[in-house]
Structure formats: structure tokens, C-alpha cells
Design an enzyme around this catalytic site. Structure first.
Site, PDB file in Angstrom:
ATOM      1  N   THR A  66      -1.378 -12.223 -13.133  1.00  0.00           N
ATOM      2  CA  THR A  66      -2.285 -11.234 -13.712  1.00  0.00           C
ATOM      3  C   THR A  66      -1.531 -10.037 -14.278  1.00  0.00           C
ATOM      4  O   THR A  66      -1.730  -9.636 -15.430  1.00  0.00           O
ATOM      5  CB  THR A  66      -3.255 -10.732 -12.625  1.00  0.00           C
ATOM      6  OG1 THR A  66      -3.815 -11.862 -11.981  1.00  0.00           O
ATOM      7  CG2 THR A  66      -4.353  -9.895 -13.232  1.00  0.00           C
ATOM      8  N   VAL A  67      -0.659  -9.468 -13.454  1.00  0.00           N
ATOM      9  CA  VAL A  67       0.002  -8.230 -13.858  1.00  0.00           C
ATOM     10  C   VAL A  67       1.007  -8.483 -14.982  1.00  0.00           C
ATOM     11  O   VAL A  67       1.027  -7.767 -15.994  1.00  0.00           O
ATOM     12  CB  VAL A  67       0.703  -7.560 -12.662  1.00  0.00           C
ATOM     13  CG1 VAL A  67       1.303  -6.230 -13.082  1.00  0.00           C
ATOM     14  CG2 VAL A  67      -0.279  -7.357 -11.512  1.00  0.00           C
ATOM     15  N   GLU A  73       5.608   2.436  -9.508  1.00  0.00           N
ATOM     16  CA  GLU A  73       4.276   3.058  -9.550  1.00  0.00           C
ATOM     17  C   GLU A  73       3.175   2.047  -9.249  1.00  0.00           C
ATOM     18  O   GLU A  73       2.182   2.377  -8.593  1.00  0.00           O
ATOM     19  CB  GLU A  73       4.058   3.691 -10.930  1.00  0.00           C
ATOM     20  CG  GLU A  73       2.780   4.476 -11.092  1.00  0.00           C
ATOM     21  CD  GLU A  73       2.724   5.703 -10.195  1.00  0.00           C
ATOM     22  OE1 GLU A  73       2.090   5.599  -9.128  1.00  0.00           O
ATOM     23  OE2 GLU A  73       3.312   6.746 -10.562  1.00  0.00           O
ATOM     24  N   VAL A  99       1.640   1.007  -5.451  1.00  0.00           N
ATOM     25  CA  VAL A  99       0.723   1.796  -4.634  1.00  0.00           C
ATOM     26  C   VAL A  99      -0.504   2.198  -5.447  1.00  0.00           C
ATOM     27  O   VAL A  99      -0.386   2.848  -6.491  1.00  0.00           O
ATOM     28  CB  VAL A  99       1.414   3.068  -4.095  1.00  0.00           C
ATOM     29  CG1 VAL A  99       0.429   3.894  -3.273  1.00  0.00           C
ATOM     30  CG2 VAL A  99       2.640   2.714  -3.271  1.00  0.00           C
ATOM     31  N   GLY A 103      -2.600   0.732  -7.425  1.00  0.00           N
ATOM     32  CA  GLY A 103      -2.854   0.184  -8.761  1.00  0.00           C
ATOM     33  C   GLY A 103      -2.608   1.145  -9.900  1.00  0.00           C
ATOM     34  O   GLY A 103      -1.493   1.621 -10.089  1.00  0.00           O
ATOM     35  N   GLY A 135     -13.213 -14.360  -4.096  1.00  0.00           N
ATOM     36  CA  GLY A 135     -11.784 -14.381  -4.407  1.00  0.00           C
ATOM     37  C   GLY A 135     -11.102 -13.038  -4.201  1.00  0.00           C
ATOM     38  O   GLY A 135     -10.039 -12.776  -4.734  1.00  0.00           O
ATOM     39  N   ASP A 168      -1.277  -4.843   3.969  1.00  0.00           N
ATOM     40  CA  ASP A 168      -1.067  -4.485   2.566  1.00  0.00           C
ATOM     41  C   ASP A 168      -1.172  -2.965   2.378  1.00  0.00           C
ATOM     42  O   ASP A 168      -0.308  -2.334   1.783  1.00  0.00           O
ATOM     43  CB  ASP A 168      -2.117  -5.214   1.712  1.00  0.00           C
ATOM     44  CG  ASP A 168      -2.269  -4.618   0.328  1.00  0.00           C
ATOM     45  OD1 ASP A 168      -1.455  -4.965  -0.542  1.00  0.00           O
ATOM     46  OD2 ASP A 168      -3.188  -3.799   0.117  1.00  0.00           O
ATOM     47  N   LYS A 201       1.767   0.257   1.503  1.00  0.00           N
ATOM     48  CA  LYS A 201       1.615   1.342   0.536  1.00  0.00           C
ATOM     49  C   LYS A 201       1.779   2.701   1.218  1.00  0.00           C
ATOM     50  O   LYS A 201       2.421   3.601   0.695  1.00  0.00           O
ATOM     51  CB  LYS A 201       0.243   1.234  -0.137  1.00  0.00           C
ATOM     52  CG  LYS A 201       0.084  -0.074  -0.929  1.00  0.00           C
ATOM     53  CD  LYS A 201      -1.358  -0.295  -1.373  1.00  0.00           C
ATOM     54  CE  LYS A 201      -1.519  -1.668  -2.027  1.00  0.00           C
ATOM     55  NZ  LYS A 201      -2.941  -2.020  -2.226  1.00  0.00           N
ATOM     56  N   GLY A 244      -6.059  -5.245 -10.448  1.00  0.00           N
ATOM     57  CA  GLY A 244      -6.551  -5.755 -11.723  1.00  0.00           C
ATOM     58  C   GLY A 244      -5.470  -5.733 -12.783  1.00  0.00           C
ATOM     59  O   GLY A 244      -4.520  -4.958 -12.703  1.00  0.00           O
TER      60      GLY A 244
END
Lengths: 428, 428
Positions: free
Chosen positions: A14-15, A131, A134, A136, A189, A203, A207, A304
């Protein structure tokens, strides 16, 4: 125009796909803003042939991320594979070793190996930016490292796992129990392959460890983060907390105390009218407090394609502009030794327990709390359910050790029907 | 340690004093973070002898800020005098001319002369920084210029005048009319010497013009900002808006439309459960929207010694670290021509008017709106007060020109008792 900045991108999920799209679609804007073209030389991913919604056929392909990281035509290695060790770490180390700057979104790698990587980057004279690791799309690392650089940071807090916040706010809105909402989130999901990473707070803990290192000038130390997940939060807790004016959040808190750095990721009660209390769904929020700036609150999407790629590109463009800052805001050698986990600061607690329907039950509980030095601010006993009665207590500020002693003593009396739930109430 | 970065500070009011305190009290931390000592060479202010809570006797004194700005032992001129022209501008120009970097908190100067100063700074190879000019302690310039540099910005919004937000939220909470709360704010010292700067939206308009230039790559143009103050907001509007689920905020909005850059500072309705709607008192909030990042919300103190000094120090430390970015994020020559004021985008409107108690009055209003192409979403008529009846209307999305035509027509019929109030409803 000076020479282009050439990227090697490892990881086209995705990223990575989001980053490729920005570089391709906004080449002119990026070049205008940084003064030099930003280009992609080569990419690497597990699967070569896959419809990603954007073509990568114009870039050289490397099966091996280490080979990608060390290519002569790569200036910046962009690590978007994930995983604290394995290929991500090997390729990051190889890139630094080969004199490349590195941009990564890899919170686990930073939380586990941040100090060693920072030292390696500095020794090589390269920068390591993260960046996107942490919160998004929120430029929180930049705010903390640069914008608030004139501050002694006093506290950092954050809701940094969107899935947990989704689950908790969905429970609140629907009245459904944890298990049902967890299953819902799973089907949507929203959960990691290993859900413990989300609901266990791991997770978000990664961060927090990264933010704490920057905020307090300490070597990043994930093992010093006190972790508690949201699995034990019942719909009753959510309802009772709401009745008393609170919301329950999986909240990370880091602050420097007289006894060392406190780092906790745990479900906490926060006032429902506070910015943290009002945060709904998968959105992230970070609260930064400094001696000069007082309090800054940053809110935005925590995950996202677009938001995370935005954060990656912020780092890439900083490098293109010649911005070079030590990995954690201070030279690695000046970061103080690993924070030993220290007892959390005293705060008010929310306690919920069920008492057996026996004469004097409530008095026994009150006595035990008093003997342990736990002072009661508010108490509510509800109508009996079958043969137990739910009791809610909000304490005055209580040291965790005093609370632990009280909980231990409560577990040994015959009037308490089940282990009490204890949640911190964080002032915001 | 490399050579120190030497400051010359002009203006020792609240902000200047705050900067001096940080430089004195945190010398070690600042040096560790930037890699070089930050020192003050000289200062300048209107009054030399005055108890400022911190001693400035160790620094050279200059009566003339221009002399301060051009001293050989000053690397960075810190302009904290204020005023769009006069000594602040003269000294800033002199500093750039003499090869100094400049840090300023002066929104009026940037809004009026930003383009010329940016061109001068670039010609001289110096940087001109102004984080403190917009939204106090919130590092919003940095977020926009650097953190979100990979985005095409789609909209910028903000509540950026704490006094106006104090007045509006105090009206909401107390039920008191505007005049009473204005007087309260005045006695609390919240208002500028010329209150029109606050309640007329001018101060906030300066800030919006600066943000818009950075966000959309245009030459800063305060004259293109459509300005409307909060003076006409009545307690009835506040109450009625609340009844319909809204809050009234003095909201700045900038967005690029097909017809040019739209810049407005005006009282708007926003949903009361949105972050903007929930913002109380003197706190500031800026909302940044980009094509990749979606929406980032930044919240923090908009004024005060510590927060504003924090922003100034962020700029100073960036300079110490060698961060050098064009004034508005793009080279001055690439900023597009001054934005001509363009018609605002269609939005729903809130309309309030009083109708005379005549048969068919409401029908006449509805007909006029319909003829002007203004479509009604919701309408409420209240019980008659004396011989007029208050009517509230929420429209569907309406072009400002259509609304203006409707208002003009309404002003000419005999059923409307007083000029209707029309406020934009901004989606957030």
C-alpha cells in the site's frame, strides 16, 4: 535545477505504491518545492507481476532489497517492507553502509534497533528518517524534533493504533461486547495478521518508544514500555466510564519523572470532552506538551496509502532540500542510556469489581483500599445482578504500587466475586 | 561545537522576553539539539529600563532596530516589534540587505509585504522565517511547507484569532449578548488596542493570507482576502445554530477553485461535534487538507509568551541546524501572481430574518429564494415576538452570487422586518 535525487524503493504494498504514485504524478510540484527532480531508479518487492494501479515497469527491478539498497544510482533507500529484522534491517544497514540516506516507515525496526541504526547512520554521515513510522500522515516527528525544538518536552501522549480506537469507539456506539466488535474489525480487514500487535498494544508501543526517545533524548527502548492491551475492556467498562464523563482509549503516555522515563501503553480513561476523548474511529491523535508551548494536539489519519505515503514523501523532500537532522533529534552518542522501566506517576484510577451479596461487603472493600493508602473520590454501587453487585470506584491520585497492593489484598477476601478491573485516568 | 549562532532581538515585549528566557535558561539543550551554541549579541526595545522578569543587561543595547539588524555580531535578526511597516519593515529589510537571516512573528508585515521581502531574502541568499506569525505555538508553517510537501493542498481552514473564539464560545456558554462579552474581553485585556483587528477579522485574515500563499504557491495577497468580522453575530444566531447542531466560528478558509484562489475570513457555522466545533476559548486550530494526507488538524495556544517564543525558537534552531527553505516554500519567482479575489465556492447557508406578522409572509420569502435559485434544506419559524416572527433557514449549496441576489430581493419586500443575517456553513 541541480542533480536529481534518486530513490530505490523496497516494498510495493500500500505505502510503496502510494509513494510511486506521488513521485510519478507530481514530479513538477516536487521539483519546484525542493529545487531538484525526484526520481525512482529501481524498486524491489516480493512479487514482480501484480496490478498495483500504477506501473513500475519503467524502473529497474531488484529481487534482493540489499542489492537495491546499494545500487550506484540510488541516493535514498526507501524501506517500506516492514518487520523489525530480516530483509528490512539487512537492507537498511547495507544502505547506510553504502553511503545512502534512508527513509523508512518501519516502526518495529526503529523501536527495536533504533539506537544501533542511528549510530550507524551518524558514523556514515547519512540521515535515517521515519516520519511514516508514527501516526501515519501526521507530521509528528517533525513537530517534535524541529517545531518544538526550543522546548523541554514534559509529556507525550497518543492514540496511535487506529484499529484499537475503532474497536473501542464502535463498542461505545453500538453497545456490542468486545468479542463481537473484534470479529467485525477482523472481517473488515482492520487487524494485523497477528492481532496481538494491535489489540495487545505492541504496534502502538513501538510508536510510543520512538516518540519518547525523541521527546526526552533517551535511547529508544521498546522493552521499557509498559504494555497493556484492550482485550480486557468490557462493554460494562465502556458504559460505566461514559456515565462518569469518560471515554476509554488505548493511550500511550511518556513522561520524564524523578525516577526515570515513564513509558506506558495502556487503556486509560480520558474526559469525554477532551480532544482525546472525542477522537472517533481509526483516526490518530498525538498530544505534545512542552514547557514553553504548553500543549499541541495533532490529529490525522494513522494509516492508509495516501497519508502514509505523504509522510514518506515529507522525509524524501527534506533530504532533497538538504535538511539533515540527527536520527532522534540529538547526536546518537548524546542520547542517554536505555530508560529502565520506572513506576508510573500517581494518577486517579477507575476500579470496577463485582461484590458478593453479603453484609459488610462494601465496608470491607473500603477498608482494604484505605489500608493500602488508596483514597476514594467517587463510588457507585449498582443494583444486584443475580448474587453479585457491580461497584465502581474512582480513586484520588494513587501510586501504582499502592494500587497493586490494594488489588492483591482485594483478591484475597471472600466478598469480591472476580478480579477487579483497574484503569488509569489520564488528565489531558 | 562549531561557531555560535548570534541573535539580535528587536522588541522585548511578551514574545521577546520569552525568547530571551529560553535562550538563557536552556542554552545546553539548544546547543545539543542544533550542534552549536545559540547566543544573544544585542537587543533593542522602546524602553530600556523595565522589569521584564529576565535580565538583558548582559547584552549590548541598541536604540535603533536598524542599527541592531546590521551589527557585525548578529547572524539572525529576530524581529518581534510588530507593525506592518515602520521600524519592523525597515529593520527587516536592513537585516536582509546586510546578509542576516531573519526570524519574525510579524503577520501584518508578511501579509502586506511578504512577496517583496521573500524576493529580497532570496536575492540576498538569506532565509526569512515566521512560524510565530500564524497560530502561535502550533508549528503549522512547518507542517505545511515541509511535512506535507508531497501533497497538493486542497483546502486550509483555521480558527486563528483566540479573542474572537473566546467571545463566541463565551456567548454560547453564558447566553450573554455580543456587546456584554466584548466588554468582558476588553476588561480582561484580550483585545488589541484597535479591537477591529480582532473582531473585524483583520488579524486572522493576515494569518490566512500567509497560509494560503504557502498552501497554493501564490504571492501573498491580503487584499484578496474576503473579510467579515463577528460584530454582527447575535446571541440568537449562536443559540439557533446550536439548536441545529452547529457552532459559529470566525473561520478562515482558503481553497483553489477553477476560478482562482478563494480566501475568506468570516463567521461560519461548523458541526458542533467536529474538531473545529469543539474548539473552546482562546485556543487556535488549523485544518490542513491535501490530496494524499486527507486531513490533518493542529490545535494549540494561539498566543502567549511561551507558545509564541516556542515558535520563534523553532525557526532560530532550524537556522542553527542549517535548514534553509524558500520563504513561502517555493522560490519567490515561482509563486503565481497575486490571487484576485474570486467568488467563494457554493456552500449551504444559514439565514435568519424576522418577518412581519402578515398573511403570506413566509410564502413570499420562499418564492424569492426559489426565484433566485436558492433551495431550502430546512426551515423553522418560531412563535411571534411582538409583531415579528423569527425565521431560520438552512439552504442547500448555494453560490454566493445567488445568495446575494436573494438577499437583495428580500430587502425590497415589505414582509421582512430587518436585513437577513446570512452565514456560510462550512463542511469539515
Amino acid at each position: 535545477m541541480t542533480t536529481p535525487l534518486r530513490l530505490g524503493i523496497a516494498g510495493l504494498g500500500t505505502v510503496g505504491t502510494g509513494v510511486v504514485k506521488i513521485v510519478r504524478q507530481k514530479a513538477k510540484l516536487l521539483a519546484a518545492r525542493t529545487g531538484r527532480p525526484i526520481e525512482i531508479s529501481a524498486v524491489s518487492a516480493r512479487t514482480r507481476d501484480k496490478d498495483r494501479g500504477v506501473s513500475v515497469s519503467g524502473y529497474d527491478w531488484e529481487d534482493d532489497p540489499v542489492a537495491l539498497a546499494t545500487r550506484d544510482d540510488v541516493d535514498v533507500f526507501v524501506e517500506l517492507m516492514g518487520g523489525s529484522d530480516g530483509p528490512a534491517k539487512a537492507a537498511t544497514e547495507a544502505a547506510l553502509d553504502a553511503g545512502k540516506d534512508v527513509v523508512t516507515a518501519n516502526k518495529a525496526m526503529l523501536a527495536m534497533h533504533g539506537q544501533a541504526l542511528a549510530e550507524q547512520a551518524e558514523a556514515a554521515g547519512r540521515v535515517l528518517r521515519f516520519e511514516a513510522a508514527v501516526a501515519g500522515g501526521i507530521p509528528v516527528i517533525k513537530a517534535l524534533t524541529e517545531g518544538l525544538a526550543g522546548n523541554e518536552i514534559t509529556r507525550v501522549m497518543g492514540v496511535m493504533n487506529g484499529t484499537c480506537n475503532y474497536i473501542l469507539t464502535r463498542m461505545q456506539a453500538s453497545g456490542l461486547p468486545y468479542d463481537d466488535v473484534f470479529e467485525e474489525a477482523n472481517q473488515l480487514g482492520y487487524l494485523e495478521a497477528d492481532p496481538e500487535l494491535d489489540v495487545g498494544g505492541i504496534d502502538a508501543g513501538h510508536k510510543l518508544a520512538i516518540l519518547a526517545a525523541i521527546a526526552f533524548g533517551t535511547q529508544v527502548d521498546f522493552n521499557a514500555v509498559s504494555l497493556e492491551g484492550i482485550q480486557k475492556i468490557t462493554i460494562e467498562d465502556i458504559k460505566q466510564a461514559a456515565d462518569m464523563g469518560y471515554r476509554i482509549k488505548l493511550l500511550g503516555v511518556a513522561r520524564m519523572t524523578g525516577r526515570g522515563l515513564e513509558q506506558r501503553m495502556s487503556p486509560c480513561l480520558v474526559p469525554k470532552n477532551s480532544p482525546l476523548g472525542q477522537l472517533e474511529g481509526g483516526t490518530n491523535m498525538v498530544v505534545l506538551e512542552g514547557d514553553a508551548v504548553e500543549q499541541i494536539v495533532l490529529r490525522g489519519p494513522g494509516a492508509g496509502e495516501g497519508p502514509t505515503a505523504s509522510a514518506v514523501m515529507g522525509d524524501v523532500m527534506d533530504i532533497a532540500r538538504g535538511i539533515r537532522i540527527p536520527t532522534f533529534g540529538l547526536p546518537a552518542a548524546q542520547l542517554s542510556s536505555p530508560a529502565t522501566a520506572c513506576e508510573a506517576a500517581p494518577v486517579p484510577y477507575y476500579l470496577r469489581m463485582a461484590l458478593h451479596d453479603k453484609p459488610g461487603a462494601l465496608a470491607k472493600v473500603a477498608t482494604i483500599l484505605g489500608n493500602a493508602g488508596v483514597s476514594i473520590d467517587r463510588m457507585r454501587q449498582y443494583r444486584h445482578e443475580a448474587d453479585t453487585a457491580p461497584v465502581l470506584i474512582v480513586t484520588h491520585k494513587t501510586a501504582p504500587s499502592a494500587l497493586a497492593a490494594a488489588l492483591e489484598a482485594l483478591s484475597q477476601v471472600d466478598v469480591v466475586a472476580s478480579a477487579p478491573v483497574a484503569l488509569r485516568i489520564e488528565s489531558v
